[in-house]
Design a protein around this motif. Structure first.
Motif, PDB file in Angstrom:
ATOM      1  N   PHE A  45      33.142  40.029  40.861  1.00  7.79           N
ATOM      2  CA  PHE A  45      34.371  40.197  41.629  1.00  7.79           C
ATOM      3  C   PHE A  45      34.793  38.976  42.442  1.00  7.79           C
ATOM      4  N   TRP A  46      33.875  38.169  42.949  1.00 14.04           N
ATOM      5  CA  TRP A  46      34.275  37.128  43.890  1.00 14.04           C
ATOM      6  C   TRP A  46      34.210  35.706  43.348  1.00 14.04           C
ATOM      7  N   LYS A  80      49.088  45.832  50.600  1.00 10.55           N
ATOM      8  CA  LYS A  80      50.341  45.210  50.172  1.00 10.55           C
ATOM      9  C   LYS A  80      50.014  43.846  49.574  1.00 10.55           C
ATOM     10  N   THR A  81      50.339  43.674  48.297  1.00 11.82           N
ATOM     11  CA  THR A  81      50.091  42.402  47.620  1.00 11.82           C
ATOM     12  C   THR A  81      51.377  41.941  46.954  1.00 11.82           C
ATOM     13  N   TYR A 115      40.068  35.375  37.864  1.00 13.29           N
ATOM     14  CA  TYR A 115      38.866  36.126  38.193  1.00 13.29           C
ATOM     15  C   TYR A 115      38.508  37.062  37.043  1.00 13.29           C
ATOM     16  N   GLU A 116      37.282  37.520  37.016  1.00 18.44           N
ATOM     17  CA  GLU A 116      36.814  38.443  35.983  1.00 18.44           C
ATOM     18  C   GLU A 116      37.436  39.828  36.151  1.00 18.44           C
ATOM     19  N   ALA A 117      37.608  40.254  37.391  1.00 14.38           N
ATOM     20  CA  ALA A 117      38.132  41.605  37.649  1.00 14.38           C
ATOM     21  C   ALA A 117      39.042  41.566  38.872  1.00 14.38           C
ATOM     22  N   THR A 118      39.779  42.649  39.052  1.00 16.63           N
ATOM     23  CA  THR A 118      40.683  42.735  40.190  1.00 16.63           C
ATOM     24  C   THR A 118      40.024  43.505  41.326  1.00 16.63           C
ATOM     25  N   LEU A 119      40.503  43.246  42.516  1.00 16.10           N
ATOM     26  CA  LEU A 119      40.130  43.997  43.708  1.00 16.10           C
ATOM     27  C   LEU A 119      41.420  44.489  44.342  1.00 16.10           C
ATOM     28  N   PRO A 120      41.417  45.664  44.974  1.00 15.52           N
ATOM     29  CA  PRO A 120      42.670  46.219  45.509  1.00 15.52           C
ATOM     30  C   PRO A 120      43.366  45.295  46.499  1.00 15.52           C
ATOM     31  N   TRP A 121      42.654  44.585  47.325  1.00 13.96           N
ATOM     32  CA  TRP A 121      43.285  43.732  48.327  1.00 13.96           C
ATOM     33  C   TRP A 121      43.633  42.357  47.755  1.00 13.96           C
TER      34      TRP A 121
END
Length: 166
Positions: free
Chosen positions: A68-69, A93-94, A146-152
């Motif tokens: 994730f990071w 909110k993004t 990035y490999e994956a998304t994060l909600p924020w």
């Protein structure tokens, strides 16, 4: 009752009672020794289970951190025209956007796979791209993937870190 049969005094206790007291102490010591020995036999199982548990937790933490990071791809650049930049999300909110790549505009048949979606984490970059979407100027976006998304972090695996007008 006579004093001869008084079993409360040790000197008048029958020999069987004395042997029973001595034997029970020996048996008690043997039982305790057996417990310790059995516990020692199963201590290695506890140690192995603890080591495996710690390794599992460390591995899970490293996997989450890497997945994730840590950026998978170093900074890249995509050139095109900003089609849309919007702020969305219920809790986090993004800023999300779309870029029409230069190759799509030269084709006679539009190819929907040439639409480049991205997320923006910096408010000032997002506001500047919102301003540029109305002008029709060509833009080069610098981003990290990035490999994956994060909600924020947004809905896209591509995170725009800057841009340059061309």
């Amino acid at each position: 009752m006579s004093e001869e049969n008084d079993y409360f005094d040790e000197e008048f206790a029958p020999e069987d009672k004395k042997k029973a007291a001595v034997e029970s102490a020996d048996e008690k010591e043997l039982r305790e020794l057996e417990k310790v020995t059995i516990n020692m036999k199963y201590n290695w199982l506890r140690i192995v289970a603890a080591v495996v548990g710690v390794l599992f937790v460390v591995g899970a933490v490293l996997w989450v951190w890497m997945y994730f990071w840590v950026p998978v791809v170093s900074e890249q650049e995509q050139v095109g025209y900003v089609d849309e930049v919007r702020c969305e999300g219920r809790i986090f909110k993004t800023f999300e956007g779309k870029l029409l790549t230069v190759g799509m505009l030269y084709d006679s048949v539009p190819d929907i796979t040439r639409e480049f979606t991205f997320s923006i984490d910096n408010d000032s970059v997002a506001r500047d791209l919102m301003r540029l979407q109305k002008t029709g100027r060509r833009v080069a976006l610098s981003f990290k993937e990035y490999e994956a998304t994060l909600p924020w972090r947004g809905n896209s695996t591509r995170m725009v870190v800057g841009f340059e007008e061309r």
